[in-house]
Each structure stands twice: as C-alpha cells, then as structure tokens.
Design a protein around this motif. Structure first.
Motif, PDB file in Angstrom:
ATOM      1  N   GLY A  77       0.840  -1.200   0.000  1.00  0.00           N
ATOM      2  CA  GLY A  77       0.000   0.000   0.000  1.00  0.00           C
ATOM      3  C   GLY A  77       0.866   1.237   0.000  1.00  0.00           C
ATOM      4  O   GLY A  77       2.103   1.152  -0.022  1.00  0.00           O
ATOM      5  N   GLN A  78       0.220   2.394   0.038  1.00  0.00           N
ATOM      6  CA  GLN A  78       0.959   3.655  -0.004  1.00  0.00           C
ATOM      7  C   GLN A  78       0.367   4.681   0.952  1.00  0.00           C
ATOM      8  O   GLN A  78      -0.809   4.624   1.301  1.00  0.00           O
ATOM      9  CB  GLN A  78       0.926   4.265  -1.417  1.00  0.00           C
ATOM     10  CG  GLN A  78       1.974   3.762  -2.363  1.00  0.00           C
ATOM     11  CD  GLN A  78       2.061   4.621  -3.614  1.00  0.00           C
ATOM     12  OE1 GLN A  78       1.092   5.238  -4.046  1.00  0.00           O
ATOM     13  NE2 GLN A  78       3.236   4.684  -4.204  1.00  0.00           N
ATOM     14  N   PHE A  79       1.229   5.612   1.363  1.00  0.00           N
ATOM     15  CA  PHE A  79       0.796   6.880   1.939  1.00  0.00           C
ATOM     16  C   PHE A  79       1.098   7.935   0.874  1.00  0.00           C
ATOM     17  O   PHE A  79       2.239   8.058   0.421  1.00  0.00           O
ATOM     18  CB  PHE A  79       1.557   7.198   3.226  1.00  0.00           C
ATOM     19  CG  PHE A  79       1.248   6.278   4.368  1.00  0.00           C
ATOM     20  CD1 PHE A  79       0.090   6.440   5.122  1.00  0.00           C
ATOM     21  CD2 PHE A  79       2.118   5.253   4.701  1.00  0.00           C
ATOM     22  CE1 PHE A  79      -0.197   5.592   6.182  1.00  0.00           C
ATOM     23  CE2 PHE A  79       1.845   4.394   5.760  1.00  0.00           C
ATOM     24  CZ  PHE A  79       0.689   4.565   6.501  1.00  0.00           C
ATOM     25  N   THR A  80       0.073   8.693   0.500  1.00  0.00           N
ATOM     26  CA  THR A  80       0.251   9.614  -0.618  1.00  0.00           C
ATOM     27  C   THR A  80       0.331  11.081  -0.205  1.00  0.00           C
ATOM     28  O   THR A  80       0.721  11.926  -1.014  1.00  0.00           O
ATOM     29  CB  THR A  80      -0.896   9.460  -1.624  1.00  0.00           C
ATOM     30  OG1 THR A  80      -2.145   9.666  -0.950  1.00  0.00           O
ATOM     31  CG2 THR A  80      -0.883   8.060  -2.240  1.00  0.00           C
ATOM     32  N   ASP A  81      -0.053  11.401   1.036  1.00  0.00           N
ATOM     33  CA  ASP A  81      -0.008  12.789   1.499  1.00  0.00           C
ATOM     34  C   ASP A  81       1.206  12.962   2.409  1.00  0.00           C
ATOM     35  O   ASP A  81       1.143  12.736   3.621  1.00  0.00           O
ATOM     36  CB  ASP A  81      -1.301  13.142   2.234  1.00  0.00           C
ATOM     37  CG  ASP A  81      -1.428  14.642   2.511  1.00  0.00           C
ATOM     38  OD1 ASP A  81      -0.398  15.345   2.433  1.00  0.00           O
ATOM     39  OD2 ASP A  81      -2.549  15.104   2.793  1.00  0.00           O
ATOM     40  N   VAL A  82       2.312  13.337   1.789  1.00  0.00           N
ATOM     41  CA  VAL A  82       3.586  13.463   2.501  1.00  0.00           C
ATOM     42  C   VAL A  82       4.144  14.866   2.270  1.00  0.00           C
ATOM     43  O   VAL A  82       4.172  15.353   1.141  1.00  0.00           O
ATOM     44  CB  VAL A  82       4.620  12.427   2.004  1.00  0.00           C
ATOM     45  CG1 VAL A  82       5.893  12.507   2.835  1.00  0.00           C
ATOM     46  CG2 VAL A  82       4.040  11.020   2.056  1.00  0.00           C
ATOM     47  N   THR A  83       4.591  15.506   3.335  1.00  0.00           N
ATOM     48  CA  THR A  83       5.281  16.790   3.226  1.00  0.00           C
ATOM     49  C   THR A  83       6.642  16.658   3.902  1.00  0.00           C
ATOM     50  O   THR A  83       6.797  15.890   4.862  1.00  0.00           O
ATOM     51  CB  THR A  83       4.489  17.932   3.892  1.00  0.00           C
ATOM     52  OG1 THR A  83       4.255  17.615   5.275  1.00  0.00           O
ATOM     53  CG2 THR A  83       3.155  18.139   3.205  1.00  0.00           C
ATOM     54  N   ALA A  84       7.631  17.391   3.411  1.00  0.00           N
ATOM     55  CA  ALA A  84       8.968  17.291   3.989  1.00  0.00           C
ATOM     56  C   ALA A  84       9.792  18.514   3.631  1.00  0.00           C
ATOM     57  O   ALA A  84       9.590  19.148   2.579  1.00  0.00           O
ATOM     58  CB  ALA A  84       9.674  16.028   3.506  1.00  0.00           C
ATOM     59  N   ASN A  85      10.715  18.834   4.502  1.00  0.00           N
ATOM     60  CA  ASN A  85      11.676  19.909   4.280  1.00  0.00           C
ATOM     61  C   ASN A  85      13.075  19.363   4.518  1.00  0.00           C
ATOM     62  O   ASN A  85      13.307  18.630   5.482  1.00  0.00           O
ATOM     63  CB  ASN A  85      11.412  21.095   5.215  1.00  0.00           C
ATOM     64  CG  ASN A  85      10.144  21.832   4.852  1.00  0.00           C
ATOM     65  OD1 ASN A  85      10.105  22.611   3.909  1.00  0.00           O
ATOM     66  ND2 ASN A  85       9.075  21.576   5.615  1.00  0.00           N
ATOM     67  N   LEU A  86      13.987  19.728   3.628  1.00  0.00           N
ATOM     68  CA  LEU A  86      15.367  19.263   3.706  1.00  0.00           C
ATOM     69  C   LEU A  86      16.278  20.474   3.700  1.00  0.00           C
ATOM     70  O   LEU A  86      16.221  21.313   2.799  1.00  0.00           O
ATOM     71  CB  LEU A  86      15.690  18.369   2.512  1.00  0.00           C
ATOM     72  CG  LEU A  86      17.153  17.960   2.309  1.00  0.00           C
ATOM     73  CD1 LEU A  86      17.638  17.081   3.464  1.00  0.00           C
ATOM     74  CD2 LEU A  86      17.328  17.240   0.979  1.00  0.00           C
ATOM     75  N   ASP A  87      17.101  20.594   4.731  1.00  0.00           N
ATOM     76  CA  ASP A  87      18.130  21.633   4.785  1.00  0.00           C
ATOM     77  C   ASP A  87      19.454  20.935   4.533  1.00  0.00           C
ATOM     78  O   ASP A  87      20.017  20.305   5.434  1.00  0.00           O
ATOM     79  CB  ASP A  87      18.119  22.321   6.152  1.00  0.00           C
ATOM     80  CG  ASP A  87      19.034  23.536   6.201  1.00  0.00           C
ATOM     81  OD1 ASP A  87      19.643  23.857   5.164  1.00  0.00           O
ATOM     82  OD2 ASP A  87      19.148  24.163   7.274  1.00  0.00           O
ATOM     83  N   LEU A  88      19.938  21.036   3.308  1.00  0.00           N
ATOM     84  CA  LEU A  88      21.088  20.242   2.866  1.00  0.00           C
ATOM     85  C   LEU A  88      22.377  21.040   2.923  1.00  0.00           C
ATOM     86  O   LEU A  88      22.485  22.131   2.365  1.00  0.00           O
ATOM     87  CB  LEU A  88      20.847  19.760   1.435  1.00  0.00           C
ATOM     88  CG  LEU A  88      21.955  18.913   0.802  1.00  0.00           C
ATOM     89  CD1 LEU A  88      22.119  17.600   1.553  1.00  0.00           C
ATOM     90  CD2 LEU A  88      21.644  18.647  -0.663  1.00  0.00           C
ATOM     91  N   ASP A  89      23.367  20.465   3.603  1.00  0.00           N
ATOM     92  CA  ASP A  89      24.713  21.031   3.651  1.00  0.00           C
ATOM     93  C   ASP A  89      25.646  20.004   3.030  1.00  0.00           C
ATOM     94  O   ASP A  89      26.035  19.027   3.670  1.00  0.00           O
ATOM     95  CB  ASP A  89      25.117  21.325   5.103  1.00  0.00           C
ATOM     96  CG  ASP A  89      26.439  22.080   5.205  1.00  0.00           C
ATOM     97  OD1 ASP A  89      27.250  22.011   4.252  1.00  0.00           O
ATOM     98  OD2 ASP A  89      26.665  22.746   6.232  1.00  0.00           O
ATOM     99  N   VAL A  90      25.986  20.214   1.765  1.00  0.00           N
ATOM    100  CA  VAL A  90      26.789  19.229   1.039  1.00  0.00           C
ATOM    101  C   VAL A  90      28.185  19.102   1.619  1.00  0.00           C
ATOM    102  O   VAL A  90      28.753  18.010   1.669  1.00  0.00           O
ATOM    103  CB  VAL A  90      26.851  19.615  -0.459  1.00  0.00           C
ATOM    104  CG1 VAL A  90      27.807  18.700  -1.209  1.00  0.00           C
ATOM    105  CG2 VAL A  90      25.469  19.548  -1.080  1.00  0.00           C
ATOM    106  N   ARG A  91      28.755  20.203   2.083  1.00  0.00           N
ATOM    107  CA  ARG A  91      30.116  20.165   2.647  1.00  0.00           C
ATOM    108  C   ARG A  91      30.162  19.445   3.991  1.00  0.00           C
ATOM    109  O   ARG A  91      31.181  18.896   4.373  1.00  0.00           O
ATOM    110  CB  ARG A  91      30.662  21.589   2.795  1.00  0.00           C
ATOM    111  CG  ARG A  91      30.906  22.293   1.458  1.00  0.00           C
ATOM    112  CD  ARG A  91      31.491  23.677   1.685  1.00  0.00           C
ATOM    113  NE  ARG A  91      31.771  24.344   0.430  1.00  0.00           N
ATOM    114  CZ  ARG A  91      32.893  24.215  -0.258  1.00  0.00           C
ATOM    115  NH1 ARG A  91      33.852  23.426   0.203  1.00  0.00           N
ATOM    116  NH2 ARG A  91      33.064  24.868  -1.390  1.00  0.00           N
ATOM    117  N   ASN A  92      29.046  19.484   4.700  1.00  0.00           N
ATOM    118  CA  ASN A  92      28.984  18.847   6.010  1.00  0.00           C
ATOM    119  C   ASN A  92      27.636  18.125   6.131  1.00  0.00           C
ATOM    120  O   ASN A  92      26.699  18.632   6.757  1.00  0.00           O
ATOM    121  CB  ASN A  92      29.141  19.885   7.118  1.00  0.00           C
ATOM    122  CG  ASN A  92      29.140  19.256   8.503  1.00  0.00           C
ATOM    123  OD1 ASN A  92      29.321  18.043   8.658  1.00  0.00           O
ATOM    124  ND2 ASN A  92      28.939  20.070   9.530  1.00  0.00           N
TER     125      ASN A  92
END
Length: 210
Positions: free
Chosen positions: A62-77
């Motif tokens: 099955g699936q969950f279709t209502d997903v929210t997310a925030n990503l704060d990406l620091d590639v160096r660290n």
C-alpha cells in the motif's frame, strides 16, 4: 586547397562541438556537486510505499500519498543537514475500499486519534559516494521510536518540466508495528513493515542567498 580544407575542417569541428554541448547530460549524479540549501518535497513525487507479509500467502502493498517534507542540505557537512517529514495517515491506500477503511480504524492506524506520523532526522552519515544512512525518530500511532533509513542519491539538476533545481533520492527502512502499539492480527499478519520512500525535492533557498 589546403586553406579550403582547413576552413572546412574547422567548421566541422565547431559543429561537432555544438552537438556535444547540446547532448551533454544536464544532471549531476555525484552528491558533492549538488547545491546546498533549503529544499521542499514535491508533493506530486513524494510517496511512501509499505509492504507486509500476509499470512505467508503474499506480500501486501500500500501507499501513503499525502507526505510533506523539508530538507536543509549542507553538502560540505552532510551531518549538519536536517530532514523533517510529516505523513497524513488518512492518506493510506491499497486500491481496496474495504481494507482502506479497516486500516484507518483503531485496529491499525487509528487515523481519527493519530492523524499524523512524523519523522525527524537526528543524523546523516555517508556510507559511500552516493548513499547514506539517515538516523531519526519516527512518531507513529502516538509512539516515538528511532529508525534508520538507507538512502540512495539519484541525481540533481534543473527539472526540464518546471525549470526548477531539483534533487531526488530513494530510501528504505524497516519497522516493527508492534513497537508502535499496532498489534492487530499478530502473528498471522506480519510484524515487520518495509517502508520504501521516493522523494523529489525542489530548491527553495540556495545556501548563502535567496
């Protein structure tokens, strides 16, 4: 003739160079080349697929279709990066109306009482060039437990459809539903749930500027 041949050759090389540039891959698949910054999940391309053993006869999906997310990406660290996700449990779906209703009752997710599941990363550790282990806390059915997501980076670059800088990865985690107080049907119905995540993120704010 020599001068004429040289001009033709030069024109030919120029044309070939133009073709090479036009055919160059616009996407990067090395995580260190990805832009750092704040990202938001594209809701149309962010899903969680779950699977569980059904009495040994089959694996139910099955699936969950209502997903929210925030990503704060620091590639160096990467360890300093942050990921927060929220799932509306009422969005659970199996393409079977009767089972969908049952999954939302107190036997399973009890969506009226626990309408949201949440994940908050506590650490991101690179395993190799394009994969990482994302440790965090999952709150489901009112209970919070640590889990680990094995994530694989796909690619990043300008999405040719919406022209926005995007990055994508997929991940997998395993949980035991009994640890979250969901015990209906045990042990006939499987206890271990496999969660497969597909996520496309859109860059909101590059690191160091808007």
């Amino acid at each position: 003739m020599t001068r004429k041949f040289a001009i033709i050759a030069a024109l030919g090389l120029t044309a070939l160079s133009g073709v090479a540039i036009a055919q160059a891959d616009p996407f990067v698949r090395n995580p260190v080349q990805v832009k750092s910054g704040s990202y938001v999940l594209d809701p149309a391309h962010g899903k969680i697929t779950w699977s569980v053993d059904h009495m040994g006869f089959s694996t139910y999906v099955g699936q969950f279709t209502d997903v929210t997310a925030n990503l704060d990406l620091d590639v160096r660290n990467p360890a300093a990066s942050k990921l927060d996700a929220s799932v509306k449990t009422d969005s659970v779906g199996t393409f079977h109306e009767g089972l969908d209703k049952h999954l939302k009752t107190a036997d399973f997710l009890d969506t009226a009482k626990f309408p949201t599941a949440q994940f908050r990363a506590t650490g991101i550790r690179l395993v190799d060039r394009d994969s990482a282990k994302i440790s965090g806390n999952l709150t489901l059915h009112g209970i919070t437990k640590p889990i680990v997501i094995d994530a694989d980076f796909n690619q990043a670059g300008i999405n040719p459809v919406d022209k926005r800088y995007s990055l994508g990865f997929d991940g997998e985690a395993k949980i035991k539903r009994s640890e979250f107080g969901i015990n209906y049907g045990l042990p006939l119905l499987g206890n271990e749930i496999t969660l497969h995540l597909e996520a496309e993120f859109k860059l909101k704010t590059p690191k160091g500027g808007a």
